[in-house]
Motif scaffolding. Sequence first.
Motif, PDB file in Angstrom:
ATOM      1  N   ALA A  86       0.828  -1.205   0.000  1.00  0.00           N
ATOM      2  CA  ALA A  86       0.000   0.000   0.000  1.00  0.00           C
ATOM      3  C   ALA A  86       0.864   1.258   0.000  1.00  0.00           C
ATOM      4  O   ALA A  86       0.421   2.329  -0.385  1.00  0.00           O
TER       5      ALA A  86
ATOM      6  N   PHE B 224     -10.121   2.026 -10.402  1.00  0.00           N
ATOM      7  CA  PHE B 224      -9.993   0.658  -9.909  1.00  0.00           C
ATOM      8  C   PHE B 224      -8.698   0.509  -9.107  1.00  0.00           C
ATOM      9  O   PHE B 224      -8.689  -0.026  -7.994  1.00  0.00           O
ATOM     10  N   THR B 225      -7.602   1.022  -9.668  1.00  0.00           N
ATOM     11  CA  THR B 225      -6.313   0.914  -8.975  1.00  0.00           C
ATOM     12  C   THR B 225      -6.352   1.634  -7.635  1.00  0.00           C
ATOM     13  O   THR B 225      -5.886   1.109  -6.623  1.00  0.00           O
TER      14      THR B 225
ATOM     15  N   ARG C 103      -8.882   2.214  -5.745  1.00  0.00           N
ATOM     16  CA  ARG C 103      -9.715   1.489  -4.778  1.00  0.00           C
ATOM     17  C   ARG C 103      -9.000   0.276  -4.213  1.00  0.00           C
ATOM     18  O   ARG C 103      -9.008   0.053  -3.004  1.00  0.00           O
ATOM     19  N   ILE C 104      -8.390  -0.516  -5.096  1.00  0.00           N
ATOM     20  CA  ILE C 104      -7.750  -1.711  -4.523  1.00  0.00           C
ATOM     21  C   ILE C 104      -6.481  -1.350  -3.750  1.00  0.00           C
ATOM     22  O   ILE C 104      -5.995  -2.138  -2.969  1.00  0.00           O
ATOM     23  N   GLN C 105      -5.979  -0.139  -3.953  1.00  0.00           N
ATOM     24  CA  GLN C 105      -4.839   0.287  -3.143  1.00  0.00           C
ATOM     25  C   GLN C 105      -5.302   0.878  -1.819  1.00  0.00           C
ATOM     26  O   GLN C 105      -4.484   1.341  -1.035  1.00  0.00           O
ATOM     27  N   GLY C 106      -6.610   0.894  -1.606  1.00  0.00           N
ATOM     28  CA  GLY C 106      -7.114   1.316  -0.310  1.00  0.00           C
ATOM     29  C   GLY C 106      -7.320   2.811  -0.152  1.00  0.00           C
ATOM     30  O   GLY C 106      -7.403   3.306   0.967  1.00  0.00           O
TER      31      GLY C 106
ATOM     32  N   GLU D 119     -12.998   5.922  -0.411  1.00  0.00           N
ATOM     33  CA  GLU D 119     -13.919   6.197  -1.515  1.00  0.00           C
ATOM     34  C   GLU D 119     -14.106   7.703  -1.755  1.00  0.00           C
ATOM     35  O   GLU D 119     -14.194   8.162  -2.893  1.00  0.00           O
TER      36      GLU D 119
ATOM     37  N   LYS E 188     -12.400  -4.951  -1.387  1.00  0.00           N
ATOM     38  CA  LYS E 188     -11.469  -5.156  -2.501  1.00  0.00           C
ATOM     39  C   LYS E 188     -11.892  -6.328  -3.367  1.00  0.00           C
ATOM     40  O   LYS E 188     -11.708  -6.314  -4.574  1.00  0.00           O
TER      41      LYS E 188
ATOM     42  N   TYR F 254     -14.370  -4.961  -5.649  1.00  0.00           N
ATOM     43  CA  TYR F 254     -13.782  -4.135  -6.707  1.00  0.00           C
ATOM     44  C   TYR F 254     -13.250  -5.011  -7.840  1.00  0.00           C
ATOM     45  O   TYR F 254     -13.444  -4.728  -9.021  1.00  0.00           O
ATOM     46  N   ILE F 255     -12.563  -6.084  -7.436  1.00  0.00           N
ATOM     47  CA  ILE F 255     -12.004  -6.980  -8.449  1.00  0.00           C
ATOM     48  C   ILE F 255     -13.132  -7.674  -9.206  1.00  0.00           C
ATOM     49  O   ILE F 255     -13.111  -7.767 -10.442  1.00  0.00           O
TER      50      ILE F 255
ATOM     51  N   THR G 262       1.063  -6.651  -7.054  1.00  0.00           N
ATOM     52  CA  THR G 262       1.903  -5.675  -6.354  1.00  0.00           C
ATOM     53  C   THR G 262       1.052  -4.570  -5.732  1.00  0.00           C
ATOM     54  O   THR G 262       1.576  -3.609  -5.203  1.00  0.00           O
ATOM     55  N   LYS G 263      -0.265  -4.715  -5.848  1.00  0.00           N
ATOM     56  CA  LYS G 263      -1.150  -3.784  -5.161  1.00  0.00           C
ATOM     57  C   LYS G 263      -1.450  -4.334  -3.768  1.00  0.00           C
ATOM     58  O   LYS G 263      -1.093  -5.469  -3.455  1.00  0.00           O
ATOM     59  N   ALA G 264      -2.162  -3.515  -2.991  1.00  0.00           N
ATOM     60  CA  ALA G 264      -2.442  -3.932  -1.617  1.00  0.00           C
ATOM     61  C   ALA G 264      -3.603  -4.916  -1.558  1.00  0.00           C
ATOM     62  O   ALA G 264      -4.591  -4.695  -0.875  1.00  0.00           O
ATOM     63  N   VAL G 265      -3.510  -5.990  -2.324  1.00  0.00           N
ATOM     64  CA  VAL G 265      -4.518  -7.046  -2.255  1.00  0.00           C
ATOM     65  C   VAL G 265      -3.814  -8.385  -2.074  1.00  0.00           C
ATOM     66  O   VAL G 265      -2.710  -8.582  -2.564  1.00  0.00           O
TER      67      VAL G 265
END
Lengths: 310, 242
Positions: free
Chosen positions: A75, A98-99, A101-104, A107, B3, B6-7, B88-91
Amino acid sequence: MDVHVSALTKRYGDQVAVDRVDLDVRTGEVVGFLGPNGAGKTTTMKAICGLIVPDHGQITVGGTPVTKDPNSVRANIGYLPENNPLYEDMPVLDLLQFTARIQGVPESRVKDRVGAMVKECGLEQEKHKIVGELSKGYRQRVGLAQAMVHDPQVLILDEPTTGLDPNQIVEIRELIRSLGQSKTVILSTHILPEVEATCDRILIIDRGRIVANGTPKALRDQARGKALFQARILASDPQQVLLTLNSSEKFSSARILDDDQCRYELTLKTTEDPGTLLFHLCQQHGWVLSEAIPRGHRLEDVFRDLTMSN
Amino acid sequence: MHKIWYIAGKDLASFFDSLIAYILLVVFLGLSGFFTWWYGTDVFMRGQADLSAFFNIAYWTLFFFIPALTMRSLAEERRSGTLELLLTKAVSEWQVVAGKFLATLVLITIALAASLPYYFTIIRIGEVDHGAIWCGYLALMLMSSAYAGIGIFASSLTGNQIVAFLVALLIGSVFHLVLQIMAPNFTGMVGAVLDQLSTSVHFDSMSRGVIDSRDVLYFLSLTFVGLVLAEMNLSERGVRGR
């Protein structure tokens, strides 16, 4: 946020990709990773992102070991992979959202961050296009934007300027430099002027090992020891000058550049001021010193010296 | 959890953008409608107001369709290198796998929901055992989730979608067909175990309207094992090989 790598080793079968690599990058520093293809640059960067598990060694980002808590480490990292893979069928804005959001990214801030990235990376005109329709330069900008959208403390950029035109290269370099003021940036490249233009420190890696580590200036000085000089010495017998220079213990590998102009190229063996040395030498022999130009060492020479040996 | 959604959302959007979703819906409804109302042992031929004709044909169409849906999920990401981007993302690997699974399941739910008019039609034709029909739908959902698990595991093995499709079909057919055929040739324990491992045994009893916790557990375990294996594939080999 500091990045600390110690004794990183990674093998692929019999092949050692990275061999006991140590690396320390502090906040506010731009470090350039330089090396021939297949030297282990990408492997090291992937290991920092937690994408590959090292065989040995420890990697910490901001004090947290990557293997212990990969998600919180990721993160804080923005990664631009080599070849810049992107979802080809997504519109630019959707991809960035999208990127984020998944990086936290919360919102409520997603829109702001995406908007800021679009502006910063110059994507205003292209933001509604599908990624697959973009030119290579714009794709690269989208790659950078997705790496930075969550405002990471550490940026890892694998060959960030490939495919860009000269103007874009300058823009991206400026962007990297300005980011480097407050963040930790590690970038890899095999374009030498690029590291000189953007990096505070250079690491040269060859066959999995770090062979040099220092500022561009220090590396230039370090290679083959001392400074390179060009001098114009007027004397009746140029060959005699050459002989004298070569037999002197202060200079090495002197050579004549052109007979008529009496120009010589010489390398200093000591750290003394070359101008003074030359002046006294000429005075002794009754020559006229009409030019003395420090040439330094070009980084290309350093690079070739270090990676071509053995 | 966010997450995962989202995916899943990204994958669902790509299902609809690439027309895969529409093709699936049209072909699924076309085939199942054709065999339920028109041809073979259809509703009118059976003369019973139930949807077992539909469940029997859906049992087969889903068996083929789900691998076609899941083959892309991880294989395409691996091939195009975006898997590297994602990981490499925070998932976590699990979130990636679960997101892919969820997207597939949502699409199948939409497809099954689109067949609900069959149910409303059959109600008007005669006395209907409502419990049995809902139970049949539940059986289809559970079976779909099991095959989606297998399909995502197959997709995690390779960067080639065709290989992923065939592997999923191969593993699927073992449960769908082979075990059931083999079971009668064995006696005692072995025969019973093989029998219990085959999809059709569990599906048949559920689609007849009997909910047995063992059947539910069977499908859920298949799903879970498939997803866990897929996750292991991502974290173990991940993008390491390249």
